[in-house]
Design a protein around this motif. Structure first.
Motif, PDB file in Angstrom:
ATOM      1  N   SER A  20       0.837  -1.194   0.000  1.00  0.00           N
ATOM      2  CA  SER A  20       0.000   0.000   0.000  1.00  0.00           C
ATOM      3  C   SER A  20       0.874   1.248   0.000  1.00  0.00           C
ATOM      4  O   SER A  20       0.564   2.228  -0.670  1.00  0.00           O
ATOM      5  N   ALA A  53      -7.261   1.907   1.674  1.00  0.00           N
ATOM      6  CA  ALA A  53      -8.119   0.719   1.735  1.00  0.00           C
ATOM      7  C   ALA A  53      -7.267  -0.540   1.802  1.00  0.00           C
ATOM      8  O   ALA A  53      -7.582  -1.493   2.533  1.00  0.00           O
ATOM      9  N   GLY A  66     -10.497   2.864   4.115  1.00  0.00           N
ATOM     10  CA  GLY A  66     -10.410   3.615   2.865  1.00  0.00           C
ATOM     11  C   GLY A  66     -11.097   4.960   2.987  1.00  0.00           C
ATOM     12  O   GLY A  66     -10.607   5.974   2.485  1.00  0.00           O
ATOM     13  N   THR A 106      -6.594   7.021  -1.397  1.00  0.00           N
ATOM     14  CA  THR A 106      -7.731   6.266  -0.886  1.00  0.00           C
ATOM     15  C   THR A 106      -7.530   4.770  -1.119  1.00  0.00           C
ATOM     16  O   THR A 106      -7.758   3.954  -0.227  1.00  0.00           O
TER      17      THR A 106
END
Lengths: 380, 316
Positions: free
Chosen positions: A70, A268, A121, A264
């Protein structure tokens, strides 16, 4: 490029080539047949790992690799250094805990996992909107996310009182939230499967932990999905934002929206990692927001090579394996020294360096790496 | 009345804490563009050096504080030469493999964060290995001031005074001396400064040394009131960080103003809710809002207002 089908599958060459075409491009390392062969071997080795080692403890590294991915997406591909990935990780984990404790059946737990990802998110979208549409840029984004992490840590550590109970779930202050139900996905009464603490045996030969395969599967799907994303048109725009956001804006792209979408999505994904983390440990506590934990993803991604999804995965697994398995007082000293040496000598990260060596690329790593130089702090 | 006095003491306390914690970091970040995540460990260095000088060498406390600050400054110079500027590794590299081994970390924010975080890991763990999980504390000097039902440590008031002295000294150093002029020239445009004959390498080295010395001084000053454990630096880092960024580009003025604003927020909320935790959360939230609405920090806003006023008068 990738028009040549991989001969080993022997099925529809056209479809394979199309899939490979989606997964390959200038934004990832490993676009050769040799790479995919190695990749298949690595996946098979990981799938067979529980035969020789403990899949139950190794699954932690697979879960954390999602967190590393991420950050690689947000920092490495759109140039936003977020120190707050652990905020979304923790929010995801806590949301999962709160919802699943309140609805402890298979349907409820499945919903809790989804809720964790959505709320994490959503938190990222909120913070991202606040920052990007407010004109916060560069190092100030990093610092706001870092301060958010610290605020969450201080806040969650003081939720010990009984007034901090959501439904049936006490947040528990510094002691954390124990008693998260075992991860059981599916619909109650129709079909569901318990993934955690459910040792299964294959043909009575050896026992394995289904959670390990859940984590491995999700990691594999996420990695391939992100590869497809960063090599798509959207991915190219992300990279353009990383390289020069003013120029990208002048070409007519909505830089704020792209940063917000990436942030975002990264949030998430971090939340998914947090959900799995909480489910695996059946416990979550405020140290997930601590400074040292917030720094870990930055370390993984820096060492592995921030512009490489594969680097994030490999470095996360390697560093965490090292950090948690090397006992004794010297472990942290060695880790810190390693970090120093890697960041100073190989600023582009290990995986791109190795890939460069393998392909005989003449471009030195250091020249590829100047994205985080604050080219435009001038507005301050 | 008592509550007001209490608030004033709390404000002075928070102000001193924020300013002292931030001073060293502000110098290093403002001038070199290096975020030193090992700042807390430099403070740890100063605190341990002070305590050890008092307990093992028998130095009087003020002398121990001076010694500790100088030691930390020296340590800072070593770190700058080996890690931040890469001078020593590159010197070795030139003589062995014939090329530079590392690039300087100046103005490479993310890399400087990761590298100094590595350094902080090494320092915390080394402190633990060398000295164990805690060492003896020296007593707090000066006793207490009592008023009504409350009493307050006089030493804390002394700290507030010293924090103002530190600011004044830093202001003098950076604006009224030749060295300060060189530093500001280097900060504004390194190439031009170099072309005009300023030894920018040396300026950076000394700046880092001064920043480290200030961190060491902070550690030395807080040594009598903290519990001496290897993780004591953590409690300083975030406040320091926040104060520096909220303060903005002007190092000394920014630190003073953000110390004032953040100290006031934290003291007021602590006083209203009777909880230092909420005071800390309020400080952090205030910082997030400040960054969102004043991306250039408080002094950035001041400069903007000044520039606008200048324009307005020019137009007349």
């Amino acid at each position: 490029m990738a028009t040549e089908p991989t001969g080993s599958t022997g099925t529809d060459g056209g479809a394979v080539a199309r899939i490979r075409g989606r997964l390959e491009g200038p934004n990832t390392v490993g676009n050769s047949r040799g790479f995919w062969l190695g990749f298949a071997v690595a996946v098979l080795a990981l799938a067979a790992f529980p035969v020789v080692g403990s899949g139950e403890s190794f699954s932690l590294f697979l879960v954390l690799a999602l967190l590393g991915l991420s950050l690689s997406l947000v920092w490495g591909y759109s140039g936003v250094l977020s120190f707050g990935q652990v905020v979304f990780f923790g929010v995801g984990g806590y949301t999962f805990g709160v919802v699943s404790i309140n609805f402890p059946d298979a349907t409820g737990i499945t919903a809790a996992a989804l809720a964790g990802v959505v709320v994490g998110g959503g938190a990222a979208a909120l913070l991202g909107y606040f920052m990007f549409y407010g004109g916060v840029r560069n190092v100030y984004v990093t610092i706001i996310t870092l301060v958010t992490t610290m605020a969450m840590h201080t806040f969650m550590a003081q939720t010990a009182g009984s007034e901090w109970t959501i439904g049936e779930a006490p947040l528990g202050g510094f002691n954390g939230m124990p008693g998260i139900p075992l991860l059981e996905l599916g619909i109650e009464g129709v079909a569901s499967f318990q993934f955690v603490y459910n040792e299964m045996s294959l043909l009575g030969l050896f026992a394995f932990d289904p959670f390990y395969y859940l984590a491995l599967g999700l990691l594999l799907v996420t990695y391939l999905g992100l590869r497809a994303l960063v090599n798509s048109d959207f991915g190219r725009v992300m990279v353009a934002v990383r390289e020069d956001q003013d120029r990208t804006r002048m070409f007519g792209y909505d830089v704020k929206r792209i940063k917000l979408l990436t942030f975002t999505l990264g949030g998430a994904l971090a939340a998914l990692s947090g959900v799995l983390y909480a489910a695996r440990n059946v416990y979550i506590s405020p140290p997930v927001f601590a400074l040292w934990f917030a720094t870990l993803p930055v370390i993984w991604v820096s060492v592995g090579g921030r512009k490489s999804l594969l680097g994030a995965v490999i470095a996360t697994i390697a560093i965490e394996y090292f950090r948690l398995s090397v006992e004794g007082e010297m472990a942290l000293v060695v880790l810190g020294a390693m970090l120093l040496v890697f960041i100073l000598a190989l600023p582009g990260g290990i995986v791109p360096w190795v890939a460069g060596k393998l392909s005989g690329s003449a471009v030195p790593v250091s020249e590829l790496d100047d994205a985080d130089a604050p080219a435009e702090v001038s507005e301050s | 009345m008592v509550n007001g006095l209490n608030l004033a003491f709390q404000f002075l306390d928070s102000f001193a804490f924020v300013v002292l914690a931030a001073a060293g970091l502000a110098v290093i970040f403002g001038i070199m563009g290096v975020i030193n995540l090992a700042h807390g460990e430099f403070i740890l260095f100063g605190a341990y050096a002070t305590t050890k000088s008092v307990t093992d060498l028998g130095l009087p406390l003020p002398a121990a504080m001076v010694v500790a600050s100088l030691l930390t400054a020296g340590f800072g110079v070593v770190v700058e030469r080996t890690i931040i500027s890469g001078f020593v590794p590159n010197w070795i590299g030139q003589r062995t493999v014939g090329r530079d081994l590392i690039e300087p970390l100046y103005d490479r924010l993310a890399d400087s964060m990761v590298a100094t975080f590595g350094l902080s890991l090494v320092m915390v763990q080394s402190a633990r290995i060398l000295f164990g999980n805690s060492i003896d504390t020296v007593g707090t000097p000066f006793g207490n001031v009592a008023y009504g039902a409350f009493s307050y440590s006089t030493y804390r008031l002394v700290l507030a005074g010293i924090s103002i002295l530190v600011l004044v000294a830093a202001y003098y150093l950076f604006t009224r001396t030749t060295f300060g002029t060189r530093v500001r020239a280097t900060m504004q445009d390194e190439q031009t400064a170099k072309a005009l004959g300023i030894d920018t390498e040396r300026t950076y080295m000394l700046t880092f040394g001064i920043g480290s010395g200030l961190a060491g001084l902070t550690g030395a000053l807080f040594a009598p009131v903290l519990s001496m454990q290897p993780t004591l630096g953590d409690q300083f880092l975030i406040e320091a960080f926040v104060a520096v960024v909220v303060g903005g580009p002007s190092v000394v003025l920014g630190t003073a103003l953000s110390g004032g604003v953040l100290g006031a927020v934290s003291a007021t909320v602590t006083n209203l809710t009777d909880s230092t935790t909420f005071g800390r959360i309020a400080l952090l939230v205030a910082a997030i809002l400040a960054l969102r609405f004043l991306p250039g920090g408080i002094t950035g806003l001041i400069e903007r207002v000044r520039a606008r006023r200048q324009e307005a008068t020019d137009g007349d």
